[in-house]
Write a protein that holds these residues in place. Structure first.
Motif, PDB file in Angstrom:
ATOM      1  N   MET A  65       0.828  -1.189   0.000  1.00 10.23           N
ATOM      2  CA  MET A  65       0.000   0.000   0.000  1.00 10.23           C
ATOM      3  C   MET A  65       0.877   1.259   0.000  1.00 10.23           C
ATOM      4  N   ASN A  66       0.312   2.346  -0.421  1.00 17.13           N
ATOM      5  CA  ASN A  66       1.065   3.589  -0.444  1.00 17.13           C
ATOM      6  C   ASN A  66       1.358   4.068   0.970  1.00 17.13           C
ATOM      7  N   GLU A  67       2.500   4.749   1.131  1.00 15.35           N
ATOM      8  CA  GLU A  67       2.872   5.242   2.454  1.00 15.35           C
ATOM      9  C   GLU A  67       1.920   6.336   2.919  1.00 15.35           C
ATOM     10  N   ALA A  68       1.430   7.146   2.004  1.00 18.74           N
ATOM     11  CA  ALA A  68       0.479   8.185   2.378  1.00 18.74           C
ATOM     12  C   ALA A  68      -0.820   7.555   2.845  1.00 18.74           C
ATOM     13  N   THR A  69      -1.561   8.301   3.664  1.00 21.88           N
ATOM     14  CA  THR A  69      -2.844   7.786   4.131  1.00 21.88           C
ATOM     15  C   THR A  69      -3.757   7.526   2.938  1.00 21.88           C
ATOM     16  N   PRO A  70      -4.224   6.293   2.758  1.00 22.37           N
ATOM     17  CA  PRO A  70      -5.042   5.993   1.575  1.00 22.37           C
ATOM     18  C   PRO A  70      -6.393   6.694   1.658  1.00 22.37           C
ATOM     19  N   PRO A  71      -6.971   7.034   0.519  1.00 18.32           N
ATOM     20  CA  PRO A  71      -8.276   7.689   0.527  1.00 18.32           C
ATOM     21  C   PRO A  71      -9.354   6.769   1.058  1.00 18.32           C
ATOM     22  N   ASN A  72     -10.334   7.367   1.728  1.00 19.40           N
ATOM     23  CA  ASN A  72     -11.404   6.598   2.365  1.00 19.40           C
ATOM     24  C   ASN A  72     -12.550   6.371   1.377  1.00 19.40           C
ATOM     25  N   ARG A  73     -12.201   5.769   0.238  1.00 21.93           N
ATOM     26  CA  ARG A  73     -13.192   5.455  -0.790  1.00 21.93           C
ATOM     27  C   ARG A  73     -12.621   4.349  -1.669  1.00 21.93           C
ATOM     28  N   CYS A  74     -13.369   3.962  -2.678  1.00 23.92           N
ATOM     29  CA  CYS A  74     -12.936   2.923  -3.603  1.00 23.92           C
ATOM     30  C   CYS A  74     -11.541   3.244  -4.144  1.00 23.92           C
ATOM     31  N   ARG A  75     -10.654   2.239  -4.131  1.00 22.74           N
ATOM     32  CA  ARG A  75      -9.275   2.438  -4.578  1.00 22.74           C
ATOM     33  C   ARG A  75      -8.983   1.576  -5.807  1.00 22.74           C
ATOM     34  N   ILE A  76      -7.907   1.891  -6.477  1.00 25.91           N
ATOM     35  CA  ILE A  76      -7.549   1.253  -7.738  1.00 25.91           C
ATOM     36  C   ILE A  76      -6.687   0.015  -7.511  1.00 25.91           C
ATOM     37  N   VAL A  77      -7.004  -1.041  -8.244  1.00 21.61           N
ATOM     38  CA  VAL A  77      -6.136  -2.207  -8.385  1.00 21.61           C
ATOM     39  C   VAL A  77      -5.785  -2.323  -9.866  1.00 21.61           C
ATOM     40  N   LEU A  78      -4.521  -2.325 -10.186  1.00 22.79           N
ATOM     41  CA  LEU A  78      -4.086  -2.465 -11.567  1.00 22.79           C
ATOM     42  C   LEU A  78      -3.896  -3.938 -11.911  1.00 22.79           C
ATOM     43  N   ILE A  79      -4.290  -4.310 -13.130  1.00 21.34           N
ATOM     44  CA  ILE A  79      -4.087  -5.673 -13.613  1.00 21.34           C
ATOM     45  C   ILE A  79      -3.291  -5.594 -14.914  1.00 21.34           C
ATOM     46  N   ALA A  80      -2.126  -6.214 -14.933  1.00 23.51           N
ATOM     47  CA  ALA A  80      -1.275  -6.170 -16.118  1.00 23.51           C
ATOM     48  C   ALA A  80      -1.852  -7.056 -17.215  1.00 23.51           C
ATOM     49  N   PRO A  81      -2.143  -6.497 -18.398  1.00 22.59           N
ATOM     50  CA  PRO A  81      -2.658  -7.309 -19.498  1.00 22.59           C
ATOM     51  C   PRO A  81      -1.541  -8.066 -20.203  1.00 22.59           C
ATOM     52  N   PRO A  82      -1.879  -9.030 -21.056  1.00 18.36           N
ATOM     53  CA  PRO A  82      -0.837  -9.781 -21.777  1.00 18.36           C
ATOM     54  C   PRO A  82       0.022  -8.859 -22.645  1.00 18.36           C
ATOM     55  N   GLY A  83       1.319  -9.107 -22.625  1.00 20.05           N
ATOM     56  CA  GLY A  83       2.227  -8.427 -23.533  1.00 20.05           C
ATOM     57  C   GLY A  83       2.617  -7.015 -23.159  1.00 20.05           C
ATOM     58  N   VAL A  84       2.117  -6.499 -22.054  1.00 14.04           N
ATOM     59  CA  VAL A  84       2.464  -5.126 -21.692  1.00 14.04           C
ATOM     60  C   VAL A  84       3.924  -5.086 -21.219  1.00 14.04           C
ATOM     61  N   PRO A  85       4.734  -4.172 -21.750  1.00 11.72           N
ATOM     62  CA  PRO A  85       6.131  -4.094 -21.319  1.00 11.72           C
ATOM     63  C   PRO A  85       6.237  -3.669 -19.857  1.00 11.72           C
ATOM     64  N   ALA A  86       7.275  -4.143 -19.226  1.00 10.42           N
ATOM     65  CA  ALA A  86       7.482  -3.804 -17.818  1.00 10.42           C
ATOM     66  C   ALA A  86       7.563  -2.297 -17.620  1.00 10.42           C
ATOM     67  N   ALA A  87       8.174  -1.602 -18.579  1.00 17.45           N
ATOM     68  CA  ALA A  87       8.334  -0.152 -18.431  1.00 17.45           C
ATOM     69  C   ALA A  87       6.997   0.568 -18.381  1.00 17.45           C
ATOM     70  N   ARG A  88       6.013   0.088 -19.135  1.00 16.30           N
ATOM     71  CA  ARG A  88       4.686   0.729 -19.111  1.00 16.30           C
ATOM     72  C   ARG A  88       3.995   0.504 -17.772  1.00 16.30           C
ATOM     73  N   ILE A  89       4.202  -0.652 -17.200  1.00 10.74           N
ATOM     74  CA  ILE A  89       3.623  -0.910 -15.879  1.00 10.74           C
ATOM     75  C   ILE A  89       4.232   0.027 -14.845  1.00 10.74           C
ATOM     76  N   VAL A  90       5.548   0.159 -14.879  1.00 10.84           N
ATOM     77  CA  VAL A  90       6.235   1.023 -13.913  1.00 10.84           C
ATOM     78  C   VAL A  90       5.793   2.474 -14.066  1.00 10.84           C
ATOM     79  N   THR A  91       5.538   2.900 -15.305  1.00  5.64           N
ATOM     80  CA  THR A  91       5.084   4.273 -15.539  1.00  5.64           C
ATOM     81  C   THR A  91       3.798   4.579 -14.784  1.00  5.64           C
ATOM     82  N   ALA A  92       2.919   3.596 -14.698  1.00  4.51           N
ATOM     83  CA  ALA A  92       1.635   3.800 -14.018  1.00  4.51           C
ATOM     84  C   ALA A  92       1.822   4.126 -12.542  1.00  4.51           C
ATOM     85  N   PHE A  93       2.946   3.709 -11.975  1.00  2.93           N
ATOM     86  CA  PHE A  93       3.164   3.889 -10.547  1.00  2.93           C
ATOM     87  C   PHE A  93       3.241   5.359 -10.141  1.00  2.93           C
TER      88      PHE A  93
END
Length: 221
Positions: free
Chosen positions: A1-29
């Motif tokens: 989880m993020n170090e900052a206090t998480p928001p008190n509402r629905c939060r995002i879970v990312l799911i890596a799709p097939p073939g996505v480069p590692a660099a694109r996943i890291v960019t989302a961070f």
């Protein structure tokens, strides 16, 4: 989880799709609050999946995300890989008996989440094993702009009735997080809406967070 206090509402879970480069996943961070990243096996063999997870999971954890390894039709190999890459959790979609066994052997060391339920009865059966979360949707099936109505219905019912957190799959349009947030689900899963060709993952995550900030109901403390 993020170090900052998480928001008190629905939060995002990312799911890596097939073939996505590692660099694109890291960019989302860099796009803002995200609870976790699920890395499905996506048809990779065990060695390839482990190598991929070894590149991504530490980066996710450094960004404050929980890294979860797993897939539809998961097996014991996924559990071993999750341990090898020191993932925070494992996602399995198996029978109730197999889920119970995985929870018994692994839940003391990592989160164990599950999915695959198509009906309320299916969900309740799986819920009896006390997973850390239940996922409504299917990896790779977020190919329409809006979330699947069945997933929204199951998520709203589950969030209202059951204490175990749920994740609901959003659609391919980033604005679909609003419909998921309105169900009261704890988490909204995003995949193609963030990682599709021509989409900037960082901007997509930031936009999703802004929409949830504006529209998602707040949870009681």
């Amino acid at each position: 989880m993020n170090e900052a206090t998480p928001p008190n509402r629905c939060r995002i879970v990312l799911i890596a799709p097939p073939g996505v480069p590692a660099a694109r996943i890291v960019t989302a961070f860099d796009g803002g609050d995200v609870a976790s990243l699920i890395l499905p096996e996506n048809g990779m063999d065990e060695a390839s999946f482990q190598a991929f997870a070894e590149r991504i999971v530490p980066a996710a954890q450094a960004a404050g995300y929980a890294g979860v390894a797993g897939d539809d039709d998961s097996n014991a190999g996924d559990t071993r890989i999750a341990g090898r890459v020191q993932a925070d959790g494992i996602h399995v979609e198996v029978s109730k008996a197999e889920l119970a066994e995985t929870i018994e052997h692994s839940q003391a060391k990592m989160m164990v989440g599950t999915g695959g339920a198509k009906t309320r009865d299916d969900a309740l059966e799986l819920g009896e094993t006390r997973p850390d979360y239940i996922f409504f949707g299917r990896f790779g099936y977020d190919n329409k702009p809006e979330p699947h109505p069945r997933n929204l219905s199951l998520g709203a019912w589950w969030a209202d009735m059951i204490q175990i957190p749920c994740i609901v799959m959003a659609g391919s349009d980033i604005a679909s997080v609003e419909a998921v947030g309105a169900t009261g689900a704890e988490f909204v899963a995003l995949s193609s809406a963030v990682f599709a060709d021509g989409t900037d993952p960082r901007t997509a995550v930031a936009t999703a967070n802004a929409l949830l900030d504006e529209t998602a109901p707040r949870f009681e403390d």
